[in-house]
Scaffold this active site. Structure first.
Site, PDB file in Angstrom:
ATOM      1  N   GLU A 227      34.539  36.355  24.398  1.00 30.55           N
ATOM      2  CA  GLU A 227      33.721  36.384  25.608  1.00 30.55           C
ATOM      3  C   GLU A 227      32.394  37.095  25.312  1.00 30.55           C
ATOM      4  OE1 GLU A 227      34.140  38.114  30.187  1.00 30.55           O
ATOM      5  OE2 GLU A 227      35.411  38.925  28.598  1.00 30.55           O
TER       6      GLU A 227
ATOM      7  N   LYS B 198      32.436  31.698  34.336  1.00 34.50           N
ATOM      8  CA  LYS B 198      33.513  32.552  34.842  1.00 34.50           C
ATOM      9  C   LYS B 198      33.500  32.552  36.372  1.00 34.50           C
ATOM     10  CE  LYS B 198      35.369  37.142  33.706  1.00 34.50           C
ATOM     11  NZ  LYS B 198      35.077  38.380  32.947  1.00 34.50           N
TER      12      LYS B 198
ATOM     13  N   CYS C  67      38.631  35.767  29.983  1.00 35.24           N
ATOM     14  CA  CYS C  67      39.120  37.117  30.270  1.00 35.24           C
ATOM     15  C   CYS C  67      40.052  37.126  31.478  1.00 35.24           C
ATOM     16  CB  CYS C  67      37.924  38.062  30.429  1.00 35.24           C
ATOM     17  SG  CYS C  67      38.336  39.808  30.167  1.00 35.24           S
TER      18      CYS C  67
END
Length: 308
Positions: A42, A129, A163
């Site tokens: 990430e 995200k 994540c």
């Protein structure tokens, strides 16, 4: 057999040219080992400003915090743009499928995104995200439904979860419903529990889980970057800030490689996609192990973003 790699390394925060150089070197190391799919962590391009507050408290902001954010924003990449083109070129040179986390600058907002490249450098997937975690919401915008997709590739069907998106059960369920086979999870989560999360997802989704975590030391950050006390016990270049934990897991939850901590590494392993056929015998959460008469999932549909 398909050879895959997860890269455990860090960018040079606020230094995009150096970060792209590291990307090229690490990608070359992975492809030299025969990897056909390489996963980077990430925020590898653009960086993860570990512990920074950007001078923000409830009801107040500081000039110093705004100046720090300006540096961070300038190190993000435009899509399309010159740094993005450099990524495509490097991937095309090494001829592998690549997933890499980037900080994307779109208009006046930054997004934590993950890019999937084909071996010729073509962009196959671009996922933002959906929910930045905690203080990340100060610096990153939220993604939307335009890029919730599992992408068909020559290696298999690839889905990306960044994540703590891996803790969103309905997002996972949508990837399962779309038939994910290679579940890719770029992260900076370096806790011992992360590998357990990956093992659960691999078993639940009957897929291979590949997670690349940053390994960052003090020297990866500028000398004036305000690292929080406790994250680097000594003010030395090799003091650990993010400790890694990258791994690859098979559909039965077995660790094929990792987790590895406290060192930079490129973890390479073989996966056997034929294992998936047998794995569906007793579990398919979107098929014979679902109860659509009791539970159903509705996901917003919207057009994908275009590319130039």
């Amino acid at each position: 057999m398909t050879k895959v790699a997860v890269v455990q390394a860090a960018p040079s925060l606020f230094d995009t040219p150096e970060t792209l150089h590291r990307f090229e070197q690490l990608l070359g190391e992975a492809t030299s080992a025969g990897a056909e799919l390489i996963v980077f962590p990430e925020a590898f391009v653009g960086g993860y400003p570990k512990g920074a507050t950007f001078g923000a408290t409830v009801g107040a902001r500081s000039d110093e915090g705004r100046a720090l954010f300006a540096r961070y924003r300038r190190s993000a990449i435009d899509i399309p743009g010159p740094d993005f083109d450099r990524l495509r070129s490097v991937v095309g040179t090494h001829k592998a499928h690549v997933v890499v986390g980037v900080i994307e600058r779109a208009g006046n907002t930054l997004y934590c995104a993950s890019l999937l490249f084909a071996p010729d450098g073509t962009v196959l997937g671009h996922h933002r995200k959906l929910v930045p975690t905690g203080a990340e919401r100060l610096i990153w915008g939220q993604g939307d439904a335009s890029d919730i997709a599992v992408i068909h590739t020559d290696l298999g069907r690839i889905g990306m979860a960044i994540c703590w998106e891996n803790y969103m059960p309905l997002y996972r369920s949508e990837l399962y419903r779309q038939g994910v086979q290679l579940y890719v999870a770029p992260t900076v989560d370096s806790r011992d529990t992360w590998a357990s999360t990956m093992r659960h997802i691999a078993v639940e989704g009957r897929c291979f889980a590949l997670s690349a975590t940053q390994y960052a030391v003090r020297g990866d950050y500028p000398a004036d970057f305000p690292l929080p006390s406790g994250d680097a016990s000594e003010d030395t270049a090799d003091a650990v800030v993010i400790r890694g934990g990258s791994c690859v897991v098979d559909p039965y939850g077995a660790l094929l490689t990792g987790p590895v901590f406290d060192r930079k590494d490129v973890l390479v392993t073989d996966i056997d996609m034929d294992v998936l056929d047998g794995a569906y015998l007793d579990l398919d959460v979107s098929g014979h192990y679902a109860r659509p008469d009791l539970f159903w999932l509705a996901t917003t549909q919207s057009p994908r973003r275009g590319y130039q």
